[in-house]
Every structure is written in C-alpha cells, then in structure tokens.
Design an enzyme around this catalytic site. Structure first.
Site, PDB file in Angstrom:
ATOM      1  CG  ASP A 287     119.247 114.225  79.922  1.00  0.00           C
ATOM      2  OD1 ASP A 287     119.504 115.308  79.398  1.00  0.00           O
ATOM      3  OD2 ASP A 287     119.272 113.151  79.294  1.00  0.00           O
TER       4      ASP A 287
ATOM      5  CE  LYS B 139     114.483 114.100  76.084  1.00  0.00           C
ATOM      6  NZ  LYS B 139     115.341 115.305  76.199  1.00  0.00           N
TER       7      LYS B 139
ATOM      8  N   GLY C 251     120.119 115.897  75.243  1.00  0.00           N
ATOM      9  CA  GLY C 251     120.964 115.638  74.091  1.00  0.00           C
ATOM     10  C   GLY C 251     120.313 116.173  72.827  1.00  0.00           C
ATOM     11  CB  SER C 252     121.612 117.889  69.849  1.00  0.00           C
ATOM     12  OG  SER C 252     121.786 119.090  70.582  1.00  0.00           O
ATOM     13  N   GLY C 253     119.574 116.064  68.574  1.00  0.00           N
ATOM     14  CA  GLY C 253     119.152 114.984  67.698  1.00  0.00           C
ATOM     15  C   GLY C 253     117.657 114.697  67.800  1.00  0.00           C
ATOM     16  CG  HIS C 254     115.967 114.019  70.969  1.00  0.00           C
ATOM     17  ND1 HIS C 254     115.943 112.719  70.535  1.00  0.00           N
ATOM     18  CD2 HIS C 254     116.828 114.053  72.017  1.00  0.00           C
ATOM     19  CE1 HIS C 254     116.748 111.988  71.304  1.00  0.00           C
ATOM     20  NE2 HIS C 254     117.297 112.787  72.210  1.00  0.00           N
TER      21      HIS C 254
ATOM     22  CG  HIS D 182     118.609 108.399  73.181  1.00  0.00           C
ATOM     23  ND1 HIS D 182     117.731 108.269  74.222  1.00  0.00           N
ATOM     24  CD2 HIS D 182     118.971 109.702  73.135  1.00  0.00           C
ATOM     25  CE1 HIS D 182     117.578 109.448  74.819  1.00  0.00           C
ATOM     26  NE2 HIS D 182     118.308 110.338  74.172  1.00  0.00           N
TER      27      HIS D 182
END
Lengths: 331, 331
Positions: free
Chosen positions: B109, B104, B53-56, B218
C-alpha cells in the site's frame, strides 16, 4: 466452542452491561433485562415494546431509540422473556396513549406477551399487539404454530416507530403494524449452524458441501438441505418462494438483505446484488434497501431476504429520522 | 469453503456491484474499482482518499460520504490497489484544494500510494499522505516494515474527514492526520482464521483450544498463540499492551471495540464491557466509543481494541455529522 465470553450463563447479563456502557442514551435495567430510552418520549404518544430471546442482535435492544422502539425485553438466548419483564417495560414506557407490543410468532413469545398484556391491562394500560409472521419457508415449525416471525420485524419496528413518534393514536399504530405484517415476506438460509453458549456445541450438523434453505433464526430446520451452491442460485432459492407467496409488482418495495451473524459484509453486498437483479427481472421496483446484520442467529453464517410491499406513506415513514444503535439516519 | 459467493475471482467485482445497487448516494466506478461520493464536495475543500486490499468491509468503501472519505480504491482481497486507481480517484475528487491520501502501513500500500501521489502530482494536484501505523502487537510483520495500520484508520478517517468538510486547508488536515496517528494504538486477536476466497482454505490452522493474540487484519501471525481464555482475560491481553505503549490518562479517549467479521454483536458488547472496565480501572476516561464490525478480516472470528487519546477539538470533529454506509450520525 470459540466465543468471546466468560461463563455461558453470564453471556446475556454481561452483554447487556456492555450495551449500557456503550450507549448512555439507553437505560438498561439489568435486573429486569429491559432496554429503554434514557429519555422517554413525550406524554400523549403511543409507545412501542418488543422483545424476544437474545442472540439476534441488534434486534431488539439495538432498535430502541427515537423513531423506533421505546423498550425491548431481552430473554435468555433463544428463549422468550417473561410476562413480568413485559409488565415492567410496558409500565415504564406508557405515556398515557397506550402501548403496542410487537411480537415475533413463536409459541413462547406469543403466550408470554399475551400474559404481559393482561398484566399491563390490570395496571390500567391499554395494550394492542401485532404478531409478526413473515417467514414463507415453513407453515409450522419446532417453535411455532403458523409462520415464524423473522426479518420483517426490523422493517415493521422502523415504520411503526415513525408513526408512533409523529403522534398517531394506538388504533392507527396497531392497524399500520397489521398492514405492514400483511405486506411483507421473508426467507432465510444457513451455510453453518450457530452454537448456543449454554449448549456448547453446534445446534445441528451441516456437512461442508451442504446448506440449509428456509432456516429459522434459532437454527430450527428449514425446508430442505441442498448442495452448496453459488450466490446466484442461493438468491433464486430465497427470492422465488417470496414472490410466489405475494404479488410485489406495481408498488415500490423495501428490501432487506440480512446477515445471520457470521457472514461478512463483502458477501452480503454480493448477495444483495444477486437479489436486487432477480427482483428487478421479476418486475419488483426496489425503492429502499438495507444490507447488513439486523436480525441474526448468534454466529450462524448465512443470510435472509425480506421484501415489503410499500406505498408513499410507508416510504415516508421509512425515511423518517431514526436514532438507535442498530439503525440510524436523518437526525 | 462456505461462502455466499459465485466464482472466487468475481467476489470483488460482484460485491462492488451490490454496494452500488444498495447505495445510490455512492458512485461506484466498477472498471477502476473506485468508490466515490455521487455528489462531490464543494469546490475549495480538501478531499480525502483511502483504499487498500478488500476483505475489511465496511473499510474503506463503506466510509465514503459526507464528513468522511471522498473516495476509496478497492484492491483485490488482501491486495493493495494500484497506483493508476489512486491517480484516477485523486483526479476525480480534487476540488482545487489538494487531496490527503490515508494509507495503512503495509509495504504494498505504501509503495503504491507513493506512486499514485507522484502520478497525481504530474496531473498538477497537490497530495499529502498519512501512513497509519497503530498496531502495538508487532514491530515488523509479514507485510510490513514497522507497525501495521489497523483500527485507528477508522477513527482517523472520521476525524480528519470532519476537518476537511469544515474547510480546513491541506496542511492543517495533514497535520491533524499525523497527530491522530501519533495518539492512537490498537491490538487485535483471533479465535479463528479467515479464508481468502481465492485460496479456498483457512489462512492458518488454529486448534479448537487456542487463540492468536496480536493478529493482523490479514491473518498474519500475531505475538503469540495462547490457550483459549475467558473474555475478561482476552480484554486484558488486548488493553495492557496498548496502555503500556502510550499514556492515555489525563485526556478523554475515543475507544473502538471492533469485530473481525464473524463475531456476533452479543459477544462484541460483552467484550466492550470488559474493555471499558479495564480502561476505567487504569484511569482512562472513555468519552466516546464505537462497538461493531468496522475493519474486518473476511470471516475471521475475533476482535480488536483501539484507543485514541483525544481532546476537545478531536471530540468536536468526532461528533460532527457523518453520512456513510458504515458510519452515520448527526445528519
């Protein structure tokens, strides 16, 4: 106040201690609050000193290393370092070819660096200075006569650092610094205030539906407070005043999209896309860019744009190797 | 919600567009949301794919480049990318020596990367996978069976990337990845929640006088919510569970003090000083370290600690050149 700190009065000392532990290639003088290269540059080369209030990390201590600064003096948060810090640092880094002081244009910094240069002169060291004043937002401010020194400082330290590293003499290095300062402009904005540890509360109140355009790096007021807007509009409000102030067409440009400390990278890249598009539409050719947190304002959310009119020589110096905690490439 | 964005649904696409404009050395497939090296590695070398996921950010797209990843698949914010993204990426980077998937440990995922590997196998590409599960905070979580994959992912991508770059075969690279995963542990904490753009409000409420220990990347709950404490105590609350989980004495360690996105560098260095001191007292010899924002959680304030038990071989691979937007040295 939610911060990863112990007592507010210990923030600077303890952060410098962590920097020292993290970077053995730096020498951190904890008593004088000076960050130096652990290994000095070769005899006969011009040395570069900068410094200012803390809270703008990685600026300036994070830019000490091969190809950039020789030392940085750290003041308390948002407070100028003192002339004796500058004297100690200047003496420690001089390699017989003189020292350039890189000073952001704030009244306290300018005054203290002037005294620091005089003290160094009494030690027999030749000092030249450049005062960076790239912020197009305001003419005078709470802390400044004339324009404030902001993002261009990062680009100037990199370019002039490369010139010093390759052995240019003090006059040439100082002239280059003045030339870079004349050719660069910046403009910033804030979504939120920052909180100075010693104050314990936000420097200013910014309602949930507003943002501040033309903010300084200490939370000092900008041009105006406006309704929160999409990134596209924010980009226009930053880019337009810069382009109105100097003609950037016809030369390659180096552009920095800088985060103010608390804005995540996913937003900074998005903003860079908007800024790059606007610059291209205006006929500015972006030859190099930098996106990230380079000159911050503690935990402020927001960003700033810096545009530097370059040429082949400046691009060559920009591309030269740099090895510092905050900026690193080519070596 | 105060963010440098346009419409929430366009954040990922527009951020990828900015990344592409900023980094011409990357190829960004905007349709498939895959970030690749513009110049593929040599034929006959193992390729590395990660994603999530994006945001990291900078994870994972910011770690694509020489000495680290060959490609990264970007999902929506905090949402796994899809198997067909992984298929496209795997096919694009395979140089005839197979591809390692670095995953991860989150249910979505793991499932999607398994399907992605099957699709790649149908294309005739040999795929091995490593699932990173280094978070000592919780056994199972909102998004996970078993431990979550967090900070160690950064160290693993660097070390295994170096092994692939020097020509080790797929079995050796996969074994190395499993070994690194077995020898690293992480623990994180949050001062504030993050805000997912599509949600428009903080993921959780955290009162002004409290912090969350053992938080995930998250915003999923940690071990416990405790009163806000000095950095020294926070460091102890992160380091102790890590050291209780694995014996780190007797070997050199690689340590990362990672920011969650909105904590400024002045605080991260201060925290590193506390963490390094605790590790030293516990007999852990820190041989290498990394301080900064490497695996973030949007605009969350806080930090995490990762400790990896290393040896001469892992240190050699750690020191090997890496040229990516997020991590760069030695070249």
């Amino acid at each position: 106040m939610k911060k990863l700190i112990n007592a507010p009065e210990d923030v600077l000392a303890e952060s410098l201690r962590g920097l020292a532990l993290s970077h053995p290639e730096l020498e951190v003088d904890l008593a004088d609050r000076v960050i130096l290269r652990a290994t000095r540059k070769d005899e006969g080369k011009v040395a570069l000193l900068s410094g200012g209030g803390s809270g703008h990390e990685p600026l300036h201590g994070g830019f000490v290393g091969t190809g950039m600064l020789d030392a940085a003096c750290a003041g308390e948060v948002f407070t100028s370092p003192t002339p004796d810090q500058m004297q100690v640092a200047t003496k420690a880094i001089d390699r017989g070819a003189g020292v350039l002081h890189i000073v952001k244009n704030y009244t306290g910094d300018v005054m203290n660096f002037e005294m620091g240069a005089e003290l160094a002169a009494m030690d027999g060291i030749e000092v030249r200075s450049v005062v960076v004043d790239d912020d197009v937002a305001v003419q005078d401010s709470l802390y400044t006569a004339g324009r404030r020194g902001v993002g261009l400082t990062v680009l100037l330290e990199k370019i002039v650092g490369a010139a010093a590293e390759e052995g240019q003499d003090l006059a040439a290095v100082a002239d280059l610094a003045a030339r870079v300062n004349g050719q660069g402009r910046s403009m910033g904005m804030a979504l939120t205030s920052c909180t100075v540890p010693a104050a314990g509360k936000p420097t200013f109140d910014l309602p949930d539906d507003q943002m501040e355009i033309g903010i300084g790096i200490h939370g000092e007021p900008g041009r105006h407070r406006v309704p929160l807007a999409p990134a596209k509009d924010i980009a226009a409000q930053l880019v337009e005043p810069i382009l109105a102030d100097l003609d950037f067409t016809g030369s390659p440009a180096i552009v920095m999209l800088n985060g103010m400390g608390a804005s995540p990278l996913i937003e900074l890249y998005l903003m860079y896309g908007e800024v790059a598009t606007l610059l291209e539409k205006a006929g500015v050719r972006v030859a190099r860019n930098l996106v990230g947190n380079y000159i911050t304002s503690l935990d402020m959310a927001g960003c700033s744009v810096t545009v530097l009119k370059a040429d082949d020589e400046l691009l060559r110096l920009w591309d030269a190797p740099v090895v510092t905690p905050g900026l690193r490439w080519g070596a």
